[in-house]
Design a protein around this motif. Sequence first.
Motif, PDB file in Angstrom:
ATOM      1  N   VAL A 113      36.681  41.734  67.432  1.00 42.21           N
ATOM      2  CA  VAL A 113      37.473  40.502  67.459  1.00 42.21           C
ATOM      3  C   VAL A 113      36.598  39.312  67.840  1.00 42.21           C
ATOM      4  CG1 VAL A 113      39.349  39.307  68.658  1.00 42.21           C
ATOM      5  CG2 VAL A 113      39.659  41.665  67.902  1.00 42.21           C
ATOM      6  N   LYS A 114      35.848  39.408  68.917  1.00 43.55           N
ATOM      7  CA  LYS A 114      35.062  38.279  69.416  1.00 43.55           C
ATOM      8  C   LYS A 114      33.999  37.835  68.418  1.00 43.55           C
ATOM      9  CE  LYS A 114      33.410  35.245  72.227  1.00 43.55           C
ATOM     10  NZ  LYS A 114      34.091  33.967  72.285  1.00 43.55           N
ATOM     11  N   LEU A 115      33.264  38.796  67.838  1.00 45.20           N
ATOM     12  CA  LEU A 115      32.176  38.459  66.925  1.00 45.20           C
ATOM     13  C   LEU A 115      32.629  38.379  65.467  1.00 45.20           C
ATOM     14  CD1 LEU A 115      30.685  39.234  69.564  1.00 45.20           C
ATOM     15  CD2 LEU A 115      28.884  40.166  68.126  1.00 45.20           C
ATOM     16  N   LYS A 116      33.921  38.629  65.242  1.00 49.62           N
ATOM     17  CA  LYS A 116      34.494  38.576  63.886  1.00 49.62           C
ATOM     18  C   LYS A 116      33.658  39.447  62.930  1.00 49.62           C
ATOM     19  CE  LYS A 116      36.246  33.829  64.573  1.00 49.62           C
ATOM     20  NZ  LYS A 116      37.078  34.175  65.658  1.00 49.62           N
ATOM     21  N   LEU A 117      33.479  40.697  63.330  1.00 51.64           N
ATOM     22  CA  LEU A 117      32.601  41.595  62.573  1.00 51.64           C
ATOM     23  C   LEU A 117      33.140  41.950  61.196  1.00 51.64           C
ATOM     24  CD1 LEU A 117      31.334  44.018  65.380  1.00 51.64           C
ATOM     25  CD2 LEU A 117      30.329  41.875  64.561  1.00 51.64           C
ATOM     26  N   ASN A 118      34.413  41.693  60.961  1.00 50.55           N
ATOM     27  CA  ASN A 118      34.994  41.925  59.631  1.00 50.55           C
ATOM     28  C   ASN A 118      35.346  40.601  58.953  1.00 50.55           C
ATOM     29  OD1 ASN A 118      34.885  44.788  59.613  1.00 50.55           O
ATOM     30  ND2 ASN A 118      36.651  44.837  60.985  1.00 50.55           N
ATOM     31  N   ARG A 119      34.565  39.554  59.243  1.00 54.86           N
ATOM     32  CA  ARG A 119      34.801  38.253  58.602  1.00 54.86           C
ATOM     33  C   ARG A 119      34.627  38.424  57.093  1.00 54.86           C
ATOM     34  NH1 ARG A 119      30.429  38.334  61.846  1.00 54.86           N
ATOM     35  NH2 ARG A 119      28.404  37.980  60.887  1.00 54.86           N
ATOM     36  N   GLN A 120      35.357  37.624  56.332  1.00 50.66           N
ATOM     37  CA  GLN A 120      35.449  37.813  54.888  1.00 50.66           C
ATOM     38  C   GLN A 120      34.086  37.833  54.195  1.00 50.66           C
ATOM     39  OE1 GLN A 120      38.562  38.584  53.461  1.00 50.66           O
ATOM     40  NE2 GLN A 120      37.087  39.356  51.983  1.00 50.66           N
ATOM     41  N   GLY A 121      33.179  36.943  54.576  1.00 45.48           N
ATOM     42  CA  GLY A 121      31.868  36.911  53.935  1.00 45.48           C
ATOM     43  C   GLY A 121      31.091  38.201  54.117  1.00 45.48           C
ATOM     44  N   VAL A 122      31.173  38.800  55.297  1.00 42.72           N
ATOM     45  CA  VAL A 122      30.464  40.064  55.561  1.00 42.72           C
ATOM     46  C   VAL A 122      31.114  41.205  54.786  1.00 42.72           C
ATOM     47  CG1 VAL A 122      29.876  41.753  57.355  1.00 42.72           C
ATOM     48  CG2 VAL A 122      29.590  39.322  57.798  1.00 42.72           C
ATOM     49  N   VAL A 123      32.441  41.231  54.757  1.00 38.78           N
ATOM     50  CA  VAL A 123      33.139  42.275  54.001  1.00 38.78           C
ATOM     51  C   VAL A 123      32.803  42.157  52.510  1.00 38.78           C
ATOM     52  CG1 VAL A 123      35.423  43.138  53.299  1.00 38.78           C
ATOM     53  CG2 VAL A 123      34.983  42.549  55.696  1.00 38.78           C
ATOM     54  N   ASN A 124      32.794  40.936  51.993  1.00 36.49           N
ATOM     55  CA  ASN A 124      32.437  40.738  50.579  1.00 36.49           C
ATOM     56  C   ASN A 124      31.009  41.197  50.300  1.00 36.49           C
ATOM     57  OD1 ASN A 124      34.949  39.658  50.065  1.00 36.49           O
ATOM     58  ND2 ASN A 124      34.261  37.539  50.150  1.00 36.49           N
ATOM     59  N   LEU A 125      30.098  40.882  51.204  1.00 33.62           N
ATOM     60  CA  LEU A 125      28.709  41.306  51.040  1.00 33.62           C
ATOM     61  C   LEU A 125      28.599  42.827  51.064  1.00 33.62           C
ATOM     62  CD1 LEU A 125      25.714  40.545  50.766  1.00 33.62           C
ATOM     63  CD2 LEU A 125      25.616  40.395  53.274  1.00 33.62           C
ATOM     64  N   ARG A 126      29.311  43.466  51.973  1.00 36.01           N
ATOM     65  CA  ARG A 126      29.302  44.941  52.029  1.00 36.01           C
ATOM     66  C   ARG A 126      29.804  45.535  50.717  1.00 36.01           C
ATOM     67  NH1 ARG A 126      32.267  44.844  57.865  1.00 36.01           N
ATOM     68  NH2 ARG A 126      30.426  44.395  59.157  1.00 36.01           N
ATOM     69  N   LYS A 127      30.882  44.964  50.172  1.00 44.12           N
ATOM     70  CA  LYS A 127      31.438  45.456  48.903  1.00 44.12           C
ATOM     71  C   LYS A 127      30.428  45.301  47.774  1.00 44.12           C
ATOM     72  CE  LYS A 127      36.305  44.609  49.907  1.00 44.12           C
ATOM     73  NZ  LYS A 127      37.490  43.779  49.646  1.00 44.12           N
ATOM     74  N   ALA A 128      29.819  44.138  47.691  1.00 44.54           N
ATOM     75  CA  ALA A 128      28.855  43.883  46.612  1.00 44.54           C
ATOM     76  C   ALA A 128      27.653  44.815  46.727  1.00 44.54           C
ATOM     77  CB  ALA A 128      28.403  42.424  46.645  1.00 44.54           C
ATOM     78  N   LEU A 129      27.121  44.962  47.917  1.00 47.68           N
ATOM     79  CA  LEU A 129      25.951  45.824  48.104  1.00 47.68           C
ATOM     80  C   LEU A 129      26.303  47.283  47.850  1.00 47.68           C
ATOM     81  CD1 LEU A 129      24.313  44.166  51.233  1.00 47.68           C
ATOM     82  CD2 LEU A 129      23.522  44.066  48.858  1.00 47.68           C
ATOM     83  N   LYS A 130      27.505  47.689  48.254  1.00 43.60           N
ATOM     84  CA  LYS A 130      27.923  49.069  48.003  1.00 43.60           C
ATOM     85  C   LYS A 130      28.012  49.339  46.507  1.00 43.60           C
ATOM     86  CE  LYS A 130      31.165  52.611  48.999  1.00 43.60           C
ATOM     87  NZ  LYS A 130      32.375  53.082  49.570  1.00 43.60           N
ATOM     88  N   SER A 131      28.525  48.382  45.737  1.00 48.02           N
ATOM     89  CA  SER A 131      28.646  48.569  44.290  1.00 48.02           C
ATOM     90  C   SER A 131      27.286  48.696  43.619  1.00 48.02           C
ATOM     91  CB  SER A 131      29.446  47.426  43.661  1.00 48.02           C
ATOM     92  OG  SER A 131      28.690  46.232  43.625  1.00 48.02           O
ATOM     93  N   LEU A 132      26.251  48.143  44.257  1.00 47.55           N
ATOM     94  CA  LEU A 132      24.902  48.251  43.738  1.00 47.55           C
ATOM     95  C   LEU A 132      24.132  49.432  44.319  1.00 47.55           C
ATOM     96  CD1 LEU A 132      23.977  44.458  43.934  1.00 47.55           C
ATOM     97  CD2 LEU A 132      24.513  45.768  41.867  1.00 47.55           C
ATOM     98  N   GLY A 133      24.801  50.200  45.172  1.00 48.43           N
ATOM     99  CA  GLY A 133      24.145  51.344  45.808  1.00 48.43           C
ATOM    100  C   GLY A 133      23.170  50.958  46.906  1.00 48.43           C
ATOM    101  N   LEU A 134      23.340  49.777  47.484  1.00 46.96           N
ATOM    102  CA  LEU A 134      22.421  49.285  48.515  1.00 46.96           C
ATOM    103  C   LEU A 134      23.038  49.268  49.904  1.00 46.96           C
ATOM    104  CD1 LEU A 134      21.009  46.292  46.472  1.00 46.96           C
ATOM    105  CD2 LEU A 134      19.898  48.485  46.894  1.00 46.96           C
ATOM    106  N   TYR A 135      24.220  49.833  50.055  1.00 55.61           N
ATOM    107  CA  TYR A 135      24.901  49.806  51.335  1.00 55.61           C
ATOM    108  C   TYR A 135      25.839  50.984  51.409  1.00 55.61           C
ATOM    109  CZ  TYR A 135      27.273  47.740  55.343  1.00 55.61           C
ATOM    110  OH  TYR A 135      27.767  47.507  56.589  1.00 55.61           O
ATOM    111  N   PRO A 136      26.073  51.618  52.482  1.00 52.31           N
ATOM    112  CA  PRO A 136      25.486  51.351  53.804  1.00 52.31           C
ATOM    113  C   PRO A 136      24.107  51.896  53.951  1.00 52.31           C
ATOM    114  CG  PRO A 136      27.145  53.082  54.019  1.00 52.31           C
ATOM    115  CD  PRO A 136      27.127  52.636  52.587  1.00 52.31           C
TER     116      PRO A 136
END
Length: 136
Positions: A113-136
Amino acid sequence: MGLTKKTKGLVALRANYCCEYCRSQEQFSPSQFSVDHIIPSSKLGGDDLDNLCYACQACNNFKYVDTSTTDPITGQNFTLFNPRQHHWEEHFLWNEDTTELIGITPIGRATIVKLKLNRQGVVNLRKALKSLGLYP
């Protein structure tokens, strides 16, 4: 005086060039990375390696000088996740598609909650990188 270039390099290398809070990879992040004082200098935290972690600028900004915050479930105050004292896997899990973090302890929930670890930009980046096989 500030941290030396060598110290900054050691902190980044130890973290494998990933944010020690949200787990973003520096090479793909739109955010700059910096060395965070886990216990801020303003609260007498030192420049020793045990008080330093690598963080994306967004996590560092949301954390600011705080070392604790409220757990949204219990309403009690808990320390924030400390990468030098806590084990990440004991406080956080990934959701099913590894795009959002789930806090499994009061420390984990409060930090999310404090660091907003699931902020939209980070979630979008995780999705994009996962689709490219670069995450996690």
